[in-house]
Design an enzyme around this catalytic site. Structure first.
Site, mmCIF file in Angstrom:
data_model
loop_
_atom_site.group_PDB
_atom_site.id
_atom_site.type_symbol
_atom_site.label_atom_id
_atom_site.label_comp_id
_atom_site.label_asym_id
_atom_site.label_seq_id
_atom_site.Cartn_x
_atom_site.Cartn_y
_atom_site.Cartn_z
ATOM 1 N N ASN A 1 0.816 -1.218 0.000
ATOM 2 C CA ASN A 1 0.000 0.000 0.000
ATOM 3 C C ASN A 1 0.850 1.269 0.000
ATOM 4 O OD1 ASN A 1 1.033 -0.030 2.565
ATOM 5 N ND2 ASN A 1 -0.897 0.458 3.595
ATOM 6 N N GLU B 1 3.293 2.177 2.037
ATOM 7 C CA GLU B 1 3.899 2.573 3.310
ATOM 8 C C GLU B 1 5.373 2.154 3.327
ATOM 9 O OE1 GLU B 1 1.707 0.909 6.545
ATOM 10 O OE2 GLU B 1 -0.068 2.158 6.199
ATOM 11 N N ASP C 1 23.023 31.998 -6.944
ATOM 12 C CA ASP C 1 21.719 31.765 -6.310
ATOM 13 C C ASP C 1 21.817 30.489 -5.488
ATOM 14 O OD1 ASP C 1 19.124 32.318 -5.592
ATOM 15 O OD2 ASP C 1 18.349 32.386 -7.644
ATOM 16 N N ARG D 1 7.970 39.786 -8.707
ATOM 17 C CA ARG D 1 7.376 38.452 -8.723
ATOM 18 C C ARG D 1 5.877 38.571 -8.459
ATOM 19 N NH1 ARG D 1 9.458 33.359 -7.684
ATOM 20 N NH2 ARG D 1 11.462 34.231 -7.028
ATOM 21 N N ARG E 1 11.388 26.893 0.743
ATOM 22 C CA ARG E 1 10.922 28.153 0.145
ATOM 23 C C ARG E 1 9.599 28.625 0.742
ATOM 24 N NH1 ARG E 1 11.721 26.471 -6.073
ATOM 25 N NH2 ARG E 1 11.335 24.429 -5.116
ATOM 26 N N GLY F 1 14.475 27.170 -13.623
ATOM 27 C CA GLY F 1 15.497 27.905 -14.360
ATOM 28 C C GLY F 1 15.048 29.226 -14.947
ATOM 29 N N LYS G 1 14.116 42.727 -9.600
ATOM 30 C CA LYS G 1 13.098 41.883 -10.217
ATOM 31 C C LYS G 1 11.784 41.998 -9.458
ATOM 32 C CE LYS G 1 13.912 37.558 -7.685
ATOM 33 N NZ LYS G 1 14.349 36.160 -7.754
#
Length: 326
Positions: free
Chosen positions: A45, A47, A230, A204, A104, A236, A202
């Site tokens: 299942n 697990e 970064d 967003r 994030r 990308g 920039k």
């Protein structure tokens, strides 16, 4: 004098999940110890089952797992591994996550959103983790999410030294992909001998994930080979747009340097066809054969992880590895 005294030796044991066994093997070899034999599989299942094939009682355990795709599966395996160690009486459990899953999602951008990075920290604490070792967090405040020591390692020395050796004879500039990573860019500049700094302004749209608009370059990069740094390359889009903005503004060339190469589709095509002369990453996450391309250079993070594990085990200083910046 009543009571009993017994002198015990510290016992370092290294464990690996199935997400990135090559990295864990490399770390264990650098430490001069084998990985602990482990049985791990899925039931019908789906697990996950984990069992260690030798005693772990009283050991100083370091559990390595990279949170790569499928992220939820490997995080769950990581948690189960920690729980198994706790129930088998390991003395101290250090979670080694080269990439912190959900990092994030470290704050609320809008109402009714989770802070999933904090939930991750709570899950590992509940499972039995005493300490976390991780590399290049998306946001420094994640260190405070976990109720215990967090060793925040930086891949900067590995990446910067490679670039300095290969491109040091050219006029370099360090470029941050946004204003928020200027402090990191300053450390890059220092490591590369005090080269000039710039950043990309920039914007967003928070309703559209993985999409940004590179508005303009702030700083003089004309005629310079730009090192665009970064922490993460996912699809990308952000980093490639930044590279295009630099070339449009008169850069002699662009080198992309990032720690975590997630490389979700269509990242490989974007990077392959970008104006960057080279894309330098580390192996905090496994790279499949279809993610490799001519411009890509992958450096090993294993020496950094093994040294940090050694410092923790010997009650040394992890901060000393980074000239007091960690």
């Amino acid at each position: 004098m009543s009571g009993m005294k017994k002198a015990t030796e510290k016992n370092l044991m290294v464990f690996s999940g199935r997400a990135h066994p090559d990295l864990a093997t490399e770390v264990a070899e650098a430490l001069g110890t084998p990985l602990v034999p482990t049985s791990a599989y899925e039931f019908a299942n789906s697990e996950i089952y984990v069992r260690y094939e030798e005693s772990v009682r009283g050991c100083d355990a370091f559990v390595i797992q990279s949170h790569t795709a499928p992220v939820n599966e490997w995080i769950m395996e990581h948690l189960i591994m920690v729980d198994a160690l706790k129930r088998a009486s390991a003395k101290r459990i250090t979670v080694v996550m080269p990439f912190w899953g959900y990092s994030r999602q470290d704050k609320k951008h809008r109402g009714r959103e989770p802070i999933s990075a904090r939930l991750m920290a709570d899950l590992f604490k509940t499972a039995g983790a005493d300490r976390i070792i991780t590399v290049d967090l998306h946001a420094d405040q994640l260190q405070g999410f976990f109720d215990g020591p967090v060793d925040h390692l930086m891949a900067l020395p590995i990446l910067a030294d490679y670039i300095k050796e290969k491109y040091g004879d050219q006029e370099l500039a360090v470029v941050s992909p946004d204003a928020g990573r200027i402090k990191v860019a300053e450390r890059w500049s220092e490591r590369l001998g005090g080269v000039p700094l710039a950043f990309i302004h920039k914007t967003r749209d928070i309703t559209r994930p993985n999409e940004t608009v590179a508005n303009r370059v702030v700083g003089d990069i004309t005629g310079k080979m730009c090192v665009l740094t970064d922490d993460i390359i996912d699809t990308g889009g952000t980093i490639v747009k930044a590279a295009e903005a630099l070339m449009k503004d008169g850069a002699a060339g662009v080198i992309i340097a990032a720690t975590h190469a997630i490389l979700s589709d269509p990242a490989v095509d974007r990077l392959k066809n970008s104006s960057a002369v080279e894309v330098v990453v580390t192996n905090t996450l496994p790279l499949s054969a279809d993610c490799e391309f001519d411009k890509l250079t992958c450096l090993s993070i294993a020496p950094l992880l093994s040294r940090a594990i050694k410092e923790v085990f010997e009650d040394g200083s992890v901060t000393s590895m980074f000239d007091g910046h960690a």
